[in-house]
Design a protein around this motif. Structure first.
Motif, PDB file in Angstrom:
ATOM      1  N   SER A  55       0.844  -1.194   0.000  1.00  0.00           N
ATOM      2  CA  SER A  55       0.000   0.000   0.000  1.00  0.00           C
ATOM      3  C   SER A  55       0.880   1.244   0.000  1.00  0.00           C
ATOM      4  N   PHE A  56       0.645   2.108  -0.986  1.00  0.00           N
ATOM      5  CA  PHE A  56       1.370   3.380  -1.050  1.00  0.00           C
ATOM      6  C   PHE A  56       0.600   4.491  -0.344  1.00  0.00           C
ATOM      7  N   GLY A  57      -0.527   4.129   0.264  1.00  0.00           N
ATOM      8  CA  GLY A  57      -1.363   5.129   0.915  1.00  0.00           C
ATOM      9  C   GLY A  57      -0.651   5.777   2.096  1.00  0.00           C
ATOM     10  N   HIS A  58      -0.884   7.057   2.282  1.00  0.00           N
ATOM     11  CA  HIS A  58      -0.265   7.764   3.401  1.00  0.00           C
ATOM     12  C   HIS A  58      -1.129   7.668   4.663  1.00  0.00           C
ATOM     13  N   ASN A  59      -2.175   6.856   4.576  1.00  0.00           N
ATOM     14  CA  ASN A  59      -3.028   6.555   5.726  1.00  0.00           C
ATOM     15  C   ASN A  59      -3.415   5.080   5.630  1.00  0.00           C
ATOM     16  N   PRO A  60      -3.880   4.489   6.731  1.00  0.00           N
ATOM     17  CA  PRO A  60      -4.286   3.073   6.660  1.00  0.00           C
ATOM     18  C   PRO A  60      -5.429   2.900   5.663  1.00  0.00           C
ATOM     19  N   ILE A  61      -5.492   1.735   5.040  1.00  0.00           N
ATOM     20  CA  ILE A  61      -6.547   1.502   4.038  1.00  0.00           C
ATOM     21  C   ILE A  61      -7.089   0.065   4.183  1.00  0.00           C
ATOM     22  N   SER A  62      -8.256  -0.132   3.556  1.00  0.00           N
ATOM     23  CA  SER A  62      -8.820  -1.472   3.443  1.00  0.00           C
ATOM     24  C   SER A  62      -8.976  -1.736   1.953  1.00  0.00           C
ATOM     25  N   VAL A  63      -8.657  -2.950   1.505  1.00  0.00           N
ATOM     26  CA  VAL A  63      -8.674  -3.221   0.061  1.00  0.00           C
ATOM     27  C   VAL A  63      -9.299  -4.590  -0.214  1.00  0.00           C
ATOM     28  N   ARG A  64      -9.998  -4.665  -1.352  1.00  0.00           N
ATOM     29  CA  ARG A  64     -10.564  -5.936  -1.837  1.00  0.00           C
ATOM     30  C   ARG A  64      -9.709  -6.380  -3.016  1.00  0.00           C
ATOM     31  N   ILE A  65      -9.177  -7.569  -2.924  1.00  0.00           N
ATOM     32  CA  ILE A  65      -8.304  -8.078  -3.989  1.00  0.00           C
ATOM     33  C   ILE A  65      -9.013  -9.240  -4.681  1.00  0.00           C
ATOM     34  N   GLU A  66      -9.034  -9.196  -6.015  1.00  0.00           N
ATOM     35  CA  GLU A  66      -9.708 -10.245  -6.796  1.00  0.00           C
ATOM     36  C   GLU A  66      -8.700 -11.315  -7.198  1.00  0.00           C
TER      37      GLU A  66
END
Ligand code: BGC
Length: 570
Positions: free
Chosen positions: A512-523
């Motif tokens: 994750s390159f996000g500068h904040n925490p993230i949630s992601v759905r991966i297919e």
């Protein structure tokens, strides 16, 4: 083919694909260790640190040119290919270095700039003064400087033309790089012979291969742009055939700053092989772009492009090296954005690129350094580390040209960072004394003493990588995600079936390159119902569900390497 032939070198494993499993380390002799207190690093000094490099997990050294040279281009201006610069040592000391490396199962790759020599080389001196003599045709001479206007200039900071006038011969000579580096004339058969002899000379001394510097530029033509012209490939095929015949198992690495589809030509084919490895230039600037933009899309794009290469061929991936961080492979829009983020002071720029080291580029952010290394060690290809980046060394933008990131290795907080016992004023380049990267703070000794230091972290990742052949030998397949900041791919390896005992394995890598925490759905439909386990600590992760969907949360600028239990259905 050579890669199936037994390798005879004592102390080395017989793995024919060793270069695909290896972690490489680029080390400048001049900047590593000065063993005799004369102010310059040397071969004996480098040999004294092989235990450190072995501990770190390094399998192969890449040593930039250490030949006789006026050093006007960091040694890439060779004035005698068979002699070692006296400041660096002797042929016997080089042999000793190779022997000691091999004892540790470590390979030695040397750099060969074949496209050009220094204007101080005896060949050039004879060529300019005796056009009819044996070296008269060794260089590319012309009565005009108007030929090949479409051939681009590489060193845009210093050169206005690829031609320079020689007042002795009263003709122009062609040079792709600095004007003191005349290009050799590969149309002349005697140049081929001379190059083959140099290659044999170093292979006889035991080197395991060559980085072929600036290799696309050997030939020019009226039709092409002088990059990867057909006769350049013909020459490489001949060179490879000679190496395979006379020195099976030794390798050739292409330095070709081009798109993978063009670079792939430098591997040749199974029938007519050229280089075993080639650097992947486009992926590197995109890592830096993603870190600041928080967008993974350009990495997703270039990593999704499949380039057909022979099964034995391997890419070399890197974050930094001894040159500027080149921005030639990105669009003008991206380039300007990257100059803004990473080279806000014009002093930080060089040619079409940025002359800074890794840690200062990333503002010494530990999260970014870890993320960048995690990418480096999991992309398709063998990672090439640049000396000092394992401890997050700084740079010195007040030094000229690319010397900014070629300063002495910082070993200890003692005088000259433990690099040399010489008077500090005598060092070939000064040690870094900046506020943040001062050698009294950033050095190997202090990082060895801190179990959570960057050095220990990098070493741990290297060892985890080496325990999983999927990283060196597996395929890479990018997965779809619903988050713009996330890159996810699977490294899959079918197992070698050889005496190395490699098992099939699959590893899911998520960044994750996000500068904040993230949630992601991966297919990942083909991974439906598989269990995931952290590769570092073995911890269990949520499984991929029956629809092939995985939902993960990632902390700011973080990553996972997850073992996929593909063969353990539940
Ligand atoms: C090397 C540079 C060098 C240039 C000319 C390159 O590709 O990496 O450091 O200046 O060749 O020899």
């Amino acid at each position: 083919m050579s890669f199936t032939a037994p390798i005879q070198l004592p102390g080395l494993t017989r793995d024919p694909l060793w270069y695909r499993r290896s972690v490489f380390y680029e080390v400048l002799v001049s900047a590593y260790v000065d063993s005799n207190g004369d102010g310059s690093g040397d071969l004996q000094g480098l040999a004294s640190k092989l235990d450190y490099l072995q501990w770190l997990g390094i399998d192969a050294l890449w040593i930039p040119p250490f030949f006789q040279s006026p050093l006007r281009d960091g040694g890439y201006d060779v004035s005698d290919y068979r002699a070692i610069l006296p400041d660096f040592g002797t042929i016997d000391e080089f042999k000793d270095l190779v022997r000691k490396a091999h004892e540790r199962n470590m390979r030695v790759i040397i750099d060969l700039p074949l496209n050009h020599t220094s204007d101080q080389h005896d060949w050039f001196q004879q060529s300019r003064s005796d056009p009819e003599g044996p070296y008269g045709d060794f260089y590319v001479w012309s009565d005009t400087d108007e030929k090949w206007p479409d051939i681009r200039i590489i060193f845009t900071d210093t050169e206005e033309s690829n031609w320079a006038f020689d007042p002795v011969r009263r003709q122009f000579y062609f040079h792709r790089f600095f004007s003191h580096q005349p290009d050799l004339n590969f149309n002349h058969p005697a140049v081929h012979e001379a190059v083959f002899d140099i290659v044999r000379f170093w292979l006889d001394l035991g080197v395991d291969g060559f980085r072929l510097d600036a290799i696309p530029y050997l030939y020019e033509s009226d039709e092409g742009n002088g990059e990867g012209e057909p006769p350049t490939h013909e020459f490489l095929k001949e060179l490879r055939a000679m190496v395979d015949r006379e020195y099976p198992g030794r390798i050739m690495i292409a330095e070709a700053n081009q798109w993978p589809k063009e670079v792939a030509a430098f591997f040749g084919t199974d029938e007519e092989p050229e280089c075993h490895m080639a650097f992947d230039f486009p992926v590197m600037p995109r890592i830096f772009y993603s870190l600041r933009s928080q967008q993974a899309d350009e990495l997703v794009r270039v990593l999704s492009e499949v380039t057909d290469i022979p099964s034995w061929a391997g890419w070399g991936v890197f974050l930094r090296n001894h040159d500027e961080l080149t921005l030639e492979m990105v669009s003008e829009e991206y380039r300007q954005a990257m100059y803004g983020w990473y080279a806000y002071d014009p002093r930080m720029r060089a040619n079409v690129g940025i002359r800074r080291r890794l840690a200062p580029l990333l503002d010494n952010s530990r999260a970014e350094l870890e993320l960048a290394h995690a990418l480096l060690f999991s992309l398709a290809g063998s990672p090439f580390l640049y000396y000092g980046d394992e401890i997050g060394m700084g740079d010195n933008i007040w030094l000229d040209d690319r010397d900014s990131s070629r300063t002495p290795m910082q070993w200890t907080p003692d005088r000259n960072a433990g690099f040399s016992s010489a008077d500090p004023g005598k060092l070939t380049l000064p040690v870094v004394q900046s506020l943040v990267y001062n050698y009294s703070v950033v050095n190997v000794e202090s990082q060895l003493a801190q179990s959570r230091s960057l050095l220990h972290w990098v070493r741990n990742v290297i060892h985890v990588r080496k325990a999983h052949p999927a990283f060196g030998l597996g395929s890479l397949r990018v997965l779809q995600t619903d988050h713009e900041s996330v890159l996810a791919f699977v490294r899959s390896y079918e197992g070698s079936g050889t005496h190395f005992g490699d098992q099939p394995e699959d590893v899911l890598c998520v960044f994750s390159f996000g500068h904040n925490p993230i949630s992601v759905r991966i297919e990942a439909p083909e991974l439906a119902n598989t269990r995931l386990q952290d590769l570092f600590g073995g911890g269990a992760f949520p499984s991929v569900d029956e629809d092939g969907v995985l939902t993960l949360t990632l902390a700011t600028q973080s990553f996972y390497w997850l073992h996929i239990g593909r063969h353990e259905q539940y």
